[in-house]
Design a protein around this motif. Structure first.
Motif, PDB file in Angstrom:
ATOM      1  N   LEU A 162       5.021 -41.844 -29.882  1.00 38.11           N
ATOM      2  CA  LEU A 162       4.540 -40.506 -29.320  1.00 38.11           C
ATOM      3  C   LEU A 162       3.800 -40.159 -30.661  1.00 38.11           C
ATOM      4  N   GLU A 163       4.324 -40.619 -31.590  1.00 35.84           N
ATOM      5  CA  GLU A 163       4.673 -40.234 -32.951  1.00 35.84           C
ATOM      6  C   GLU A 163       2.749 -41.141 -33.467  1.00 35.84           C
ATOM      7  N   ARG A 218       9.843 -42.168 -29.117  1.00 35.45           N
ATOM      8  CA  ARG A 218       9.267 -40.952 -30.144  1.00 35.45           C
ATOM      9  C   ARG A 218       8.806 -40.713 -30.996  1.00 35.45           C
ATOM     10  N   HIS A 265       0.499 -42.581 -31.561  1.00 34.27           N
ATOM     11  CA  HIS A 265      -0.174 -41.668 -30.321  1.00 34.27           C
ATOM     12  C   HIS A 265      -1.055 -40.718 -31.468  1.00 34.27           C
ATOM     13  N   ARG A 266      -0.350 -39.024 -30.972  1.00 32.84           N
ATOM     14  CA  ARG A 266      -0.518 -38.765 -31.874  1.00 32.84           C
ATOM     15  C   ARG A 266      -1.325 -38.179 -32.514  1.00 32.84           C
ATOM     16  N   ARG A 267      -0.868 -39.169 -33.790  1.00 33.82           N
ATOM     17  CA  ARG A 267      -1.935 -38.709 -35.427  1.00 33.82           C
ATOM     18  C   ARG A 267      -2.900 -39.472 -34.847  1.00 33.82           C
ATOM     19  N   TYR A 268      -2.867 -41.004 -34.381  1.00 33.00           N
ATOM     20  CA  TYR A 268      -3.963 -41.870 -33.414  1.00 33.00           C
ATOM     21  C   TYR A 268      -5.608 -40.840 -32.859  1.00 33.00           C
ATOM     22  N   GLU A 269      -4.670 -40.049 -32.599  1.00 33.29           N
ATOM     23  CA  GLU A 269      -5.472 -38.982 -31.634  1.00 33.29           C
ATOM     24  C   GLU A 269      -6.457 -37.633 -32.554  1.00 33.29           C
ATOM     25  N   ALA A 270      -5.447 -37.792 -33.293  1.00 31.38           N
ATOM     26  CA  ALA A 270      -5.687 -36.207 -34.131  1.00 31.38           C
ATOM     27  C   ALA A 270      -6.501 -36.665 -35.394  1.00 31.38           C
ATOM     28  N   THR A 321      -2.785 -37.057 -19.051  1.00 33.47           N
ATOM     29  CA  THR A 321      -2.624 -37.109 -20.932  1.00 33.47           C
ATOM     30  C   THR A 321      -2.571 -38.692 -21.047  1.00 33.47           C
ATOM     31  N   ALA A 324      -0.371 -38.724 -23.406  1.00 32.95           N
ATOM     32  CA  ALA A 324       1.046 -38.295 -24.140  1.00 32.95           C
ATOM     33  C   ALA A 324       1.986 -37.934 -22.702  1.00 32.95           C
ATOM     34  N   GLN A 325       1.529 -37.732 -21.914  1.00 37.82           N
ATOM     35  CA  GLN A 325       2.664 -37.275 -20.851  1.00 37.82           C
ATOM     36  C   GLN A 325       3.126 -38.803 -20.085  1.00 37.82           C
TER      37      GLN A 325
END
Length: 388
Positions: free
Chosen positions: A362-363, A359, A365-370, A342, A344-345
């Motif tokens: 990454l955060e 960090r 990116h996580r919000r973007y994917e969510a 992924t 994220a990895q």
């Protein structure tokens, strides 16, 4: 090695096994063949044959769209297996991007070597397990790394006597090509290595072509002669003669481990295939250019010697062909089964330790994917409502 040999080594090419498979009379490096028995000779051939078969399979995978790129090595098997088998497990190796045969001698599993070419990893193996560094895609970037590592080893071994160095000392091997020999990093690395008498062997696979630039355009003299300018030995060796490569590399490594300083080896070989699968060698050379080197094929040369000495039979080659096909099938099967990482990895491999900016990214990116997950959920709800 005598002073006379040092003076002539850079111009005379060391050869112990002729293209006709004839073992030449004893020379400066012949004593190192005393340890090469029939079993090891068969092992040399097996290593070269499996490496060539792996190269064929990887090329096919790239042509079928399963690898982003592949870097062939056909024709250079003797230079790689001979030098790789001359090292000790404690020695550390810095490769370029073509040392698939050397990787085999360091027990790097073939399928793992395809991870980087499949575009799913920055490497594929842990260099600490095999003392075999990651492939270096940037031309000559590994050269200062190798010299610096050797200088570190030298400091760790400071105070050791010659006897202990010979028994426990570590050397570094830096692989590079004739194209990389024109890079500034190569010159700078050799200057530092010579100034510090660092235990590093610079192993140049002169395959006659830097992509489409022929060797005679890069240098008017053998590359091994450059070593004299730095103040350390330079040796030219027939890179298609696995016995000569093995013997010369053994000498060079012992020289480096004992505190004698660097050595430059120029292995004269030929790249029989493309520079990479993105290259078309027919644009800059013809079959007539390749024909003399076909007659010097390293596998055919050793096969002639093994058969003449009665060390192999047809059954040996038949079984090796079966083993090669089984290996190739395993490589294909495992390479196609690699899980895709992924995004994220990928953040995990930027810094060795956590970094605030990474960090934060990454955060984000996580919000973007969510956000996409929420959109997908809304679409599913809408579709369900419409079906009622």
């Amino acid at each position: 090695m005598t002073s006379t040999a040092q003076a002539t080594a850079a111009t005379d090419m060391v050869q112990l096994l002729t293209p006709d498979g004839e073992l030449l009379s004893e020379g400066e490096y012949s004593p190192y063949l005393a340890e090469v028995d029939a079993e090891r000779l068969r092992g040399f051939y097996r290593d070269m044959a499996l490496t060539r078969r792996f190269d064929q399979e990887a090329t096919a995978l790239q042509r079928q769209g399963q690898l982003a790129l592949w870097v062939p090595l056909r024709g250079q098997e003797a230079a790689q297996i001979g030098s790789g088998r001359a090292t000790e497990a404690r020695d550390y190796i810095f490769p370029t991007y073509r040392e698939h045969g050397v990787a085999l001698t360091r027990d790097v599993d073939f399928p793992q070597m395809l991870r980087i070419f499949r575009g799913i990893s920055n490497g594929g193996w842990d260099p600490r397990e095999n003392n075999f560094h990651m492939y270096t895609m940037v031309l000559a970037a590994q050269m200062p790394h190798a010299t610096g590592y050797a200088m570190g080893i030298q400091r760790d071994q400071a105070g050791w006597d010659t006897e202990r160095l010979a028994a426990e000392g570590t050397a570094v091997v830096a692989y590079f090509g004739d194209g990389s020999s024109s890079e500034g990093e190569t010159h700078e690395s050799m200057v530092f290595a010579a100034s510090n008498q660092a235990p590093v062997v610079f192993f140049c696979q002169n395959n006659q072509w830097a992509i489409s630039v022929p060797f005679e355009v890069q240098s008017r003299v053998p590359l091994a002669q450059r070593a004299a300018g730095y103040g350390f030995p330079g040796i030219r060796v027939d890179g298609n003669d696995i016995l000569a490569v093995y013997a010369v590399t053994r000498w060079a490594l012992e020289h480096a481990r004992r505190g004698g300083g660097p050595v430059l080896i120029e292995a004269q070989t030929y790249r029989m295939s493309a520079h990479t699968t993105a290259d078309d060698p027919t644009k800059y050379r013809t079959p007539v250019d390749e024909e003399p080197w076909v007659l010097k094929d390293p596998l055919i040369r050793l096969e002639k010697y093994l058969r003449a000495q009665g060390l192999v039979d047809d059954a040996f080659f038949a079984q090796l062909a079966v083993d090669g096909d089984e290996m190739a099938a395993r490589v294909r099967r495992e390479a196609l089964a690699f899980p895709a990482p992924t995004l994220a990895q990928s953040f995990e491999n930027v810094y060795a330790e956590a970094h605030p900016l990474i960090r934060e990214e990454l955060e984000f990116h996580r919000r973007y994917e969510a956000g996409f997950a929420d959109a997908d959920a809304m679409t599913a709800d809408q579709q369900q409502g419409e079906s009622r």
